[in-house]
Enzyme design. Structure first.
Site, PDB file in Angstrom:
ATOM      1  N   ASP A 129      44.328  36.915  47.296  1.00 43.27           N
ATOM      2  CA  ASP A 129      43.252  37.651  47.945  1.00 43.27           C
ATOM      3  C   ASP A 129      43.289  37.440  49.462  1.00 43.27           C
ATOM      4  OD1 ASP A 129      40.956  39.063  48.440  1.00 43.27           O
ATOM      5  OD2 ASP A 129      39.764  38.051  46.916  1.00 43.27           O
ATOM      6  N   ASP A 130      43.478  38.521  50.217  1.00 44.88           N
ATOM      7  CA  ASP A 130      43.439  38.463  51.689  1.00 44.88           C
ATOM      8  C   ASP A 130      44.567  37.633  52.304  1.00 44.88           C
ATOM      9  OD1 ASP A 130      41.141  39.903  51.337  1.00 44.88           O
ATOM     10  OD2 ASP A 130      39.842  38.598  52.512  1.00 44.88           O
ATOM     11  N   CYS A 154      39.712  44.878  48.852  1.00 41.75           N
ATOM     12  CA  CYS A 154      39.814  44.283  47.508  1.00 41.75           C
ATOM     13  C   CYS A 154      39.648  45.283  46.373  1.00 41.75           C
ATOM     14  CB  CYS A 154      38.777  43.194  47.331  1.00 41.75           C
ATOM     15  SG  CYS A 154      38.885  41.897  48.561  1.00 41.75           S
ATOM     16  N   LYS A 202      39.272  36.941  39.852  1.00 42.54           N
ATOM     17  CA  LYS A 202      38.330  37.904  40.447  1.00 42.54           C
ATOM     18  C   LYS A 202      38.503  39.311  39.869  1.00 42.54           C
ATOM     19  CE  LYS A 202      37.910  40.037  45.039  1.00 42.54           C
ATOM     20  NZ  LYS A 202      37.831  39.742  46.477  1.00 42.54           N
ATOM     21  N   HIS A 260      35.974  42.343  40.372  1.00 46.28           N
ATOM     22  CA  HIS A 260      35.605  43.228  41.486  1.00 46.28           C
ATOM     23  C   HIS A 260      35.864  44.713  41.215  1.00 46.28           C
ATOM     24  CE1 HIS A 260      35.143  43.558  46.124  1.00 46.28           C
ATOM     25  NE2 HIS A 260      34.073  43.961  45.454  1.00 46.28           N
ATOM     26  N   HIS A 291      40.725  34.135  50.159  1.00 42.43           N
ATOM     27  CA  HIS A 291      39.570  34.845  50.719  1.00 42.43           C
ATOM     28  C   HIS A 291      38.598  33.843  51.367  1.00 42.43           C
ATOM     29  CE1 HIS A 291      36.092  37.548  50.744  1.00 42.43           C
ATOM     30  NE2 HIS A 291      36.878  38.539  50.363  1.00 42.43           N
ATOM     31  N   ASP A 300      46.447  41.420  47.951  1.00 41.79           N
ATOM     32  CA  ASP A 300      45.668  42.633  47.678  1.00 41.79           C
ATOM     33  C   ASP A 300      45.429  43.464  48.932  1.00 41.79           C
ATOM     34  OD1 ASP A 300      43.827  40.912  48.876  1.00 41.79           O
ATOM     35  OD2 ASP A 300      42.149  41.664  47.698  1.00 41.79           O
ATOM     36  N   ASN A 301      45.544  42.845  50.104  1.00 42.67           N
ATOM     37  CA  ASN A 301      45.405  43.561  51.382  1.00 42.67           C
ATOM     38  C   ASN A 301      45.797  42.603  52.488  1.00 42.67           C
ATOM     39  OD1 ASN A 301      42.113  43.255  50.362  1.00 42.67           O
ATOM     40  ND2 ASN A 301      42.786  42.051  52.089  1.00 42.67           N
ATOM     41  N   LYS A 315      42.710  43.411  57.653  1.00 44.83           N
ATOM     42  CA  LYS A 315      41.937  43.889  56.508  1.00 44.83           C
ATOM     43  C   LYS A 315      40.861  44.883  56.969  1.00 44.83           C
ATOM     44  CE  LYS A 315      38.864  42.087  52.965  1.00 44.83           C
ATOM     45  NZ  LYS A 315      38.144  40.929  52.416  1.00 44.83           N
TER      46      LYS A 315
END
Ligand SMILES: *[C@@H]1O[C@H](CO)[C@@H](O)[C@H](O)[C@H]1NC(C)=O
Ligand SMILES: *[C@@H]1O[C@H](CO)[C@@H](O)[C@H](O)[C@H]1NC(C)=O
Ligand SMILES: *[C@@H]1O[C@H](CO)[C@@H](O)[C@H](O)[C@H]1NC(C)=O
Ligand SMILES: *[C@@H]1O[C@H](CO)[C@@H](O)[C@H](O)[C@H]1NC(C)=O
Length: 526
Positions: free
Chosen positions: A36-37, A74, A128, A130, A225, A283-284, A301
């Protein structure tokens, strides 16, 4: 009659011959690890000062994805991974799902684990979600996963597993647990760092798995994240990093790297590895305000610049035909669904508006990618979040835990694509951006003192159309629309075509009934 029989027989013989090699190979176990991130400049194999020995080793002995794209946020990336479709094809073009919004990935979409389950897989998810939770029907266990352990919303505390969110309709900031085992609230994990917790749950699943059945394990880590939390032992090697955000962030990345190492070891110990395809993806792009770095890429992001959408990714598997290589072929996160379904012996027939391509031969054999184009997104509701140095909802102080308000675009051109709309499209080496793409800065390499620092106020660029050759100019420094009017025209027509076929955006107001009260956990309320 006889003739028909003969034709039938022939067909059977031919198809048996054709399919025999596929029947012989057992469908591989699929392990999908989503970070994540995690930013472009946050892994050792991209030259980061952060040490990632496991990721370096696995990317080097696997196939590194060097021209690999995801979505800038996300929910969109997860949505596209699960559906194989662009955001315009699910009505989820705008932002992310906030904790109190009553919607989820449309229930008539069949998600990746549902497809794989049909193909005979055991399907498990840890981490996660989401992708919406206001109704039970939206939860992972109702959307194809045999089991689930994790959190449903977008962010939370790594140790308490609590999410604080300001419910504006109630003028109340609620802090409550967000952790589930299946559909039930999972209490008793306070104090356990989520990277350890989720890795252990994933390893437990691997240990319990019957190796004769194909396994799909989706591990969607909380790492890396915000918030900036990590056990001290992981930051100890980083005393040389002066910026305290970057130091804590580096520790989080190290813990994640250790997690990937542990997980791979478990796959080997339990004899699954020799028939496993392991995918690692971010994811990004990174959030530079929270210690991440996309250097030398532009933006971050929440933006359609390369720093927001060009991702860290690799595949490792004993089934790769050309291991130890780097793929420079264009690959997008929507490609995993058809690619994995094909490997699983499943079928994409009947999926409407599928945007992904089967890229297994591209990855495994180094063949050219069937993909020439990526629609990065078209979001007429996009507004800059002023100042773009605050990233609402993603940090934990309750006062900033409120989601930004959107305004409907004032522009509504009927002839041609409305270039004031936030949109971006890629065709071969060309990338066209329209409207405000998000924070346009080049953040300097961590540790360097010159250049805009992460908290810098982001200027609003004036131009509505921007064209870059991102192969020659990956940092998006030379705007070349004036030199290539035909390409601009072509890409605007492509955007117009996509926009004409876009589903209406779903982005409902918060439903105050989401409030879990002082004792309960975040979860379905409708
Ligand atoms: C919201 O609550 C705060 C105190 O908790 C109060 O100061 C503020 O006036 C309230 N706002 C509204 C719109 O009711
Ligand atoms: C990895 O395994 C080691 C040894 O069991 C353990 O000490 C460590 O906490 C694990 N790390 C993660 C991130 O799970
Ligand atoms: C994988 O390992 C299993 C168990 O050790 C073995 O039976 C199988 O033949 C191996 N498969 C391949 C492709 O090496
Ligand atoms: C925008 O255009 C569409 C289709 O031409 C029309 O239905 C809609 O009412 C217009 N909206 C505004 C705000 O002018």
């Amino acid at each position: 009659m006889l003739r028909i029989l003969r034709i039938l027989l022939n067909t059977i013989v031919i198809s048996a011959f054709f399919y025999l090699p596929f029947l012989e190979a057992k469908p591989p176990h699929i392990i999908f690890i989503l970070a994540d991130d995690l930013g472009w400049n946050d892994v050792g194999f991209h030259g980061s000062e952060i040490k990632t020995p496991n990721l370096d080793r696995m990317s080097k002995s696997g196939v590194q994805l060097d021209n690999y794209y995801v979505q800038p946020l996300c929910t969109p990336s997860r949505n596209q991974l699960m559906t194989g479709k662009y955001q315009i094809h699910t009505g989820m073009q705008h932002q992310i799902i906030w904790p109190c919004q009553p919607y989820c990935v449309p229930l008539d979409e069949k998600l990746l684990p549902e497809h794989l389950k049909e193909a005979g897989y055991a399907t498990h998810m840890v981490g996660k979600w989401h992708l919406g939770m206001y109704r039970r029907e939206c939860m992972p266990t109702r959307r194809g996963f045999d089991s689930y352990f994790g959190y449903l919303a977008e962010a939370e505390d790594y140790f308490t597993h609590q999410r604080c969110y300001h419910i504006s309709e109630l003028n109340l900031t609620r802090c409550a647990l967000d952790l589930r085992e299946g559909e039930e609230v999972a209490s008793g994990y306070t104090g356990t760092y989520s990277t350890h917790l989720f890795t252990q749950k994933a390893i437990d699943l691997i240990g319990q798995h019957d190796p004769t059945k194909p396994l799909f394990l989706y591990l969607a880590l909380q790492a890396v994240h915000a918030p900036l939390q990590v056990p001290e032992r992981y930051t100890a090697p980083y005393s040389f990093i002066k910026d305290p955000h970057r130091r804590l962030y580096a520790g989080k990345v190290s813990a994640m790297d250790e997690a990937v190492g542990n997980l791979t070891e478990a796959l080997m110990t339990h004899d699954l590895w020799n028939n496993t395809v392991l995918i690692f993806s971010s994811d990004n792009g990174a959030q530079t305000l929270m210690g991440g770095s996309n250097w030398p890429l532009r933006g971050r992001k929440w933006s359609l610049w390369e720093g927001g959408v060009r991702a860290v990714g690799f595949v490792n598997s004993p089934l790769l035909e050309k291991p130890g290589t780097t793929s420079r072929e264009l690959i997008h996160i929507t490609d995993w669904l058809p690619t994995l379904l094909k490997l699983a012996g499943g079928s994409t027939k009947g999926i409407r508006t599928l945007d992904g391509f089967d890229v297994w031969r591209t990855i495994s054999k180094g063949m050219s990618s069937p993909r020439l184009e990526i629609l990065h997104n078209i979001d007429p509701l996009y507004v800059d979040i002023p100042p773009c140095s605050s990233d609402p909802g993603l940090t934990l102080p309750p006062e900033s835990a409120q989601r930004p308000q959107s305004v409907v675009s004032r522009f509504n051109h009927s002839d041609g694509f409305d270039v004031h709309i936030h949109a971006a499209i890629r065709y071969r080496e060309w990338k066209l951006l329209t409207g405000y793409p998000g924070c346009p800065l080049w953040f300097p390499r961590p540790g360097s003192v010159s250049g805009p620092q992460p908290s810098h106020w982001c200027p609003t660029p004036k131009a509505a159309i921007r064209l870059y050759n991102v192969v020659q100019d990956p940092e998006e420094r030379d705007e070349v629309s004036a030199l290539n009017p035909k390409m601009v025209d072509f890409l605007l027509r492509r955007l117009q075509h996509y926009q004409r076929n876009a589903k209406p955006i779903v982005f409902p107001d918060d439903d105050p009934k989401c409030d879990p009260g002082p004792k309960e956990a975040w979860g379905p309320w409708a």
